[in-house]
Scaffold this motif. Structure first.
Motif, PDB file in Angstrom:
ATOM      1  N   ALA A   3       1.430   4.164  10.239  1.00 48.61           N
ATOM      2  CA  ALA A   3       2.285   2.983  10.385  1.00 48.61           C
ATOM      3  C   ALA A   3       2.845   2.585   9.024  1.00 48.61           C
ATOM      4  N   LEU A   4       3.922   1.794   9.046  1.00 48.12           N
ATOM      5  CA  LEU A   4       4.466   1.212   7.821  1.00 48.12           C
ATOM      6  C   LEU A   4       3.814  -0.142   7.593  1.00 48.12           C
ATOM      7  N   CYS A   5       3.277  -0.326   6.392  1.00 44.02           N
ATOM      8  CA  CYS A   5       2.494  -1.532   6.095  1.00 44.02           C
ATOM      9  C   CYS A   5       3.003  -2.218   4.836  1.00 44.02           C
ATOM     10  N   TRP A   6       2.877  -3.536   4.848  1.00 49.17           N
ATOM     11  CA  TRP A   6       3.266  -4.383   3.710  1.00 49.17           C
ATOM     12  C   TRP A   6       2.093  -4.484   2.739  1.00 49.17           C
ATOM     13  N   HIS A   7       2.365  -4.257   1.457  1.00 48.39           N
ATOM     14  CA  HIS A   7       1.311  -4.375   0.443  1.00 48.39           C
ATOM     15  C   HIS A   7       1.723  -5.292  -0.708  1.00 48.39           C
ATOM     16  N   GLY A   8       2.723  -6.099  -0.492  1.00 46.87           N
ATOM     17  CA  GLY A   8       3.194  -6.995  -1.540  1.00 46.87           C
ATOM     18  C   GLY A   8       4.700  -6.887  -1.665  1.00 46.87           C
ATOM     19  N   LYS A   9       5.264  -7.738  -2.463  1.00 41.72           N
ATOM     20  CA  LYS A   9       6.708  -7.784  -2.642  1.00 41.72           C
ATOM     21  C   LYS A   9       7.242  -6.416  -3.071  1.00 41.72           C
ATOM     22  N   GLY A  10       8.145  -5.875  -2.288  1.00 34.47           N
ATOM     23  CA  GLY A  10       8.768  -4.600  -2.607  1.00 34.47           C
ATOM     24  C   GLY A  10       7.895  -3.384  -2.388  1.00 34.47           C
ATOM     25  N   ASP A  11       6.713  -3.562  -1.815  1.00 30.40           N
ATOM     26  CA  ASP A  11       5.736  -2.473  -1.693  1.00 30.40           C
ATOM     27  C   ASP A  11       5.444  -2.186  -0.217  1.00 30.40           C
ATOM     28  N   CYS A  35      11.810   3.246  16.572  1.00 30.92           N
ATOM     29  CA  CYS A  35      11.739   1.898  16.004  1.00 30.92           C
ATOM     30  C   CYS A  35      12.829   1.782  14.955  1.00 30.92           C
ATOM     31  N   ALA A  36      13.026   0.590  14.438  1.00 31.37           N
ATOM     32  CA  ALA A  36      14.121   0.378  13.489  1.00 31.37           C
ATOM     33  C   ALA A  36      13.712  -0.625  12.424  1.00 31.37           C
ATOM     34  N   ILE A  37      14.426  -0.577  11.312  1.00 30.12           N
ATOM     35  CA  ILE A  37      14.262  -1.567  10.248  1.00 30.12           C
ATOM     36  C   ILE A  37      15.341  -2.626  10.452  1.00 30.12           C
ATOM     37  N   CYS A  38      14.923  -3.867  10.530  1.00 32.02           N
ATOM     38  CA  CYS A  38      15.835  -4.997  10.749  1.00 32.02           C
ATOM     39  C   CYS A  38      16.117  -5.695   9.425  1.00 32.02           C
ATOM     40  N   GLY A  39      17.278  -6.330   9.351  1.00 30.48           N
ATOM     41  CA  GLY A  39      17.590  -7.093   8.151  1.00 30.48           C
ATOM     42  C   GLY A  39      16.564  -8.162   7.854  1.00 30.48           C
ATOM     43  N   SER A  40      15.972  -8.751   8.902  1.00 30.48           N
ATOM     44  CA  SER A  40      14.954  -9.777   8.658  1.00 30.48           C
ATOM     45  C   SER A  40      13.646  -9.167   8.139  1.00 30.48           C
ATOM     46  N   ASP A  41      13.442  -7.864   8.336  1.00 30.88           N
ATOM     47  CA  ASP A  41      12.296  -7.212   7.691  1.00 30.88           C
ATOM     48  C   ASP A  41      12.419  -7.253   6.169  1.00 30.88           C
ATOM     49  N   LEU A  42      13.653  -7.260   5.699  1.00 26.43           N
ATOM     50  CA  LEU A  42      13.868  -7.288   4.251  1.00 26.43           C
ATOM     51  C   LEU A  42      13.411  -8.610   3.648  1.00 26.43           C
ATOM     52  N   HIS A  43      13.444  -9.697   4.444  1.00 30.28           N
ATOM     53  CA  HIS A  43      12.922 -10.974   3.944  1.00 30.28           C
ATOM     54  C   HIS A  43      11.416 -10.864   3.675  1.00 30.28           C
ATOM     55  N   LEU A  44      10.723 -10.074   4.500  1.00 32.56           N
ATOM     56  CA  LEU A  44       9.297  -9.816   4.258  1.00 32.56           C
ATOM     57  C   LEU A  44       9.115  -8.977   3.005  1.00 32.56           C
ATOM     58  N   MET A  45       9.895  -7.915   2.930  1.00 31.24           N
ATOM     59  CA  MET A  45       9.801  -7.023   1.771  1.00 31.24           C
ATOM     60  C   MET A  45      10.062  -7.776   0.471  1.00 31.24           C
ATOM     61  N   ASP A  46      11.030  -8.678   0.499  1.00 31.42           N
ATOM     62  CA  ASP A  46      11.412  -9.397  -0.715  1.00 31.42           C
ATOM     63  C   ASP A  46      10.549 -10.620  -0.997  1.00 31.42           C
ATOM     64  N   GLY A  47       9.562 -10.885  -0.126  1.00 32.89           N
ATOM     65  CA  GLY A  47       8.601 -11.950  -0.396  1.00 32.89           C
ATOM     66  C   GLY A  47       9.057 -13.341  -0.026  1.00 32.89           C
ATOM     67  N   PHE A 380      18.132   0.670   2.644  1.00 36.43           N
ATOM     68  CA  PHE A 380      18.755  -0.359   3.469  1.00 36.43           C
ATOM     69  C   PHE A 380      18.980  -1.639   2.665  1.00 36.43           C
ATOM     70  N   ARG A 381      17.943  -2.077   1.964  1.00 38.20           N
ATOM     71  CA  ARG A 381      18.079  -3.321   1.204  1.00 38.20           C
ATOM     72  C   ARG A 381      19.163  -3.217   0.138  1.00 38.20           C
ATOM     73  N   ASP A 382      19.196  -2.084  -0.554  1.00 38.44           N
ATOM     74  CA  ASP A 382      20.125  -1.920  -1.668  1.00 38.44           C
ATOM     75  C   ASP A 382      21.485  -1.407  -1.222  1.00 38.44           C
ATOM     76  N   LYS A 383      21.646  -1.217   0.104  1.00 36.04           N
ATOM     77  CA  LYS A 383      22.925  -0.801   0.690  1.00 36.04           C
ATOM     78  C   LYS A 383      23.430   0.487   0.052  1.00 36.04           C
TER      79      LYS A 383
END
Length: 395
Positions: A3-11, A35-47, A380-383
């Motif tokens: 699975a894809l897991c969050w480990h901190g900002k940008g990680d 499954c897909a990566i959503c733009g709102s997932d980037l809010h999680l990634m960016d903290g 995706f985040r950096d377009k």
């Protein structure tokens, strides 16, 4: 499972985690096919969204096959092909009975935390922090679905691809709800802030619902080109003053309806006032004195014609400063917002896909294996590489 897991900002990491299991009689387990990566997932990634914990499984757009069913998940059986909406819905509380599925009163197992943050609890969401229940998400090989019979959308086993159906989980009904909230009339000029995946469906939906003209605002060439292909007039906010250009395009009246499909990480455009406020937002967010950068929302409120509607599918998580309440109140604007009531629109949108009225696949630019997810988040985040929408497969 993987699975894809969050480990901190940008990680974001591709980890091995325990397989999900039936925890309640109303659960089911879905083997994820896409499954897909959503733009709102980037809010999680960016903290920007609070209450994430290291190791949390991400993702709230997925579909697949039911492989295990709890004894009370009535109407579901092993082998069913399903889309899993991002909102978890019990189907029996007052809000669910009203069709307000994204504010289900029973599905957020951290309701007390949500109530402290928002004043009341909202629905549980997949893969979207512990303020919405801390549920493992669907960017994984398998996902556990609580309240399964009332949450999943059954779809045909054959005849339609995952690419056609996957976005029923979030971005298609989100764009559709935003346009419905705008109460579009045949002579309306509709302005859409953002040309990301949700905004693209806002544009499509606005035309289907009868908008006379749609104007789309962004700065990314590939996204602006996609909006033009859908029939929208486009504004690059790095090259033109948005408020002045909207007045030019509407004979000085302003758009009748404005859809803000950017959310908390918006960027300020040209113009001395908006540029100054954009720097203010960025500074306050950096110092943790503000959780949002509401440049697009602010601009939509200023731009909207008096008596108009501002519809906000863009995600916000906390507190924002410098919102023009005076403009909103004195112009008599209606503001409509909220997480999407996916189940309210699912059957109608499935029918429109089946009939060929909507082909959701047009937004997909990247198809990758789940293991490539961490790099895809950054792309995706950096377009980069013309990336607009990433679809991942665990298999």
């Amino acid at each position: 499972m993987r699975a894809l897991c969050w480990h901190g900002k940008g990680d974001i990491r591709y980890d091995t985690v325990p397989d999900p299991r039936i925890e309640d009689a109303e659960d089911c387990i879905v083997k994820v096919s896409s499954c897909a990566i959503c733009g709102s997932d980037l809010h999680l990634m960016d903290g920007y969204i609070p209450f994430m914990e290291r190791g949390d499984v991400l993702g709230h757009e997925c579909m697949g096959e039911v492989v295990e069913v709890g004894k009370s998940a009535n109407g579901l059986k092993v082998g069913d092909r399903v889309v899993v909406p991002f909102t978890i819905t019990c189907g029996r509380c007052e809000q669910c009975r009203r069709g307000n599925y994204s504010v289900c009163e029973n599905s957020n197992r951290n309701a007390a935390l949500a109530s402290k943050m928002f004043g009341h609890t909202t629905a549980g969401l997949f893969g979207y922090s512990h303020i919405t229940g801390g549920y493992a998400g669907g960017q994984a090989e398998y996902v556990r679905v609580p309240f399964a019979a009332n949450t999943v959308i059954k779809v045909p086993k054959t005849g339609m691809t995952d690419d056609q159906l996957l976005f029923l989980s979030d971005i298609l009904p989100t764009g559709w709800q935003a346009a419905v909230h705008a109460d579009i009339q045949p002579d309306d000029v509709v302005a859409v802030w953002g040309c990301g995946p949700v905004a693209q469906f806002c544009i499509k939906s606005a035309f289907i619902l009868g908008a006379h003209t749609v104007i789309a605002i962004d700065r990314v060439p590939e996204r602006l080109a996609m909006a033009r292909e859908a029939g929208a007039i486009t504004i690059n906010f790095e090259e033109e003053n948005v408020l002045e250009r909207l007045k030019d395009l509407t004979g000085g009246r302003g758009p009748d309806k404005c859809i803000e499909a950017v959310g908390m990480e918006s960027h300020a455009g040209l113009g001395s006032l908006e540029g100054a406020l954009g720097l203010y937002d960025k500074a306050k967010a950096t110092l943790f004195q503000e959780t949002e950068r509401p440049a697009a929302l602010r601009e939509a409120i200023y731009a909207c014609r008096p008596g108009g509607i501002v519809s906000v599918p863009g995600v916000y998580g906390g507190m924002a400063d410098k919102i023009p309440l005076g403009s909103m109140m004195n112009k008599g604007l209606t503001i409509r917002t909220g997480q999407t009531h996916v189940r309210r629109f699912a059957e109608d949108l499935l029918r429109r896909i089946e009939e060929g009225q909507i082909d959701p696949t047009f937004v997909i630019t990247h198809r990758l294996h789940l293991s490539e997810g961490p790099e895809a988040y950054h792309t995706f985040r950096d377009k980069k590489d013309g990336c607009i929408k990433v679809v991942l497969s665990p298999n």
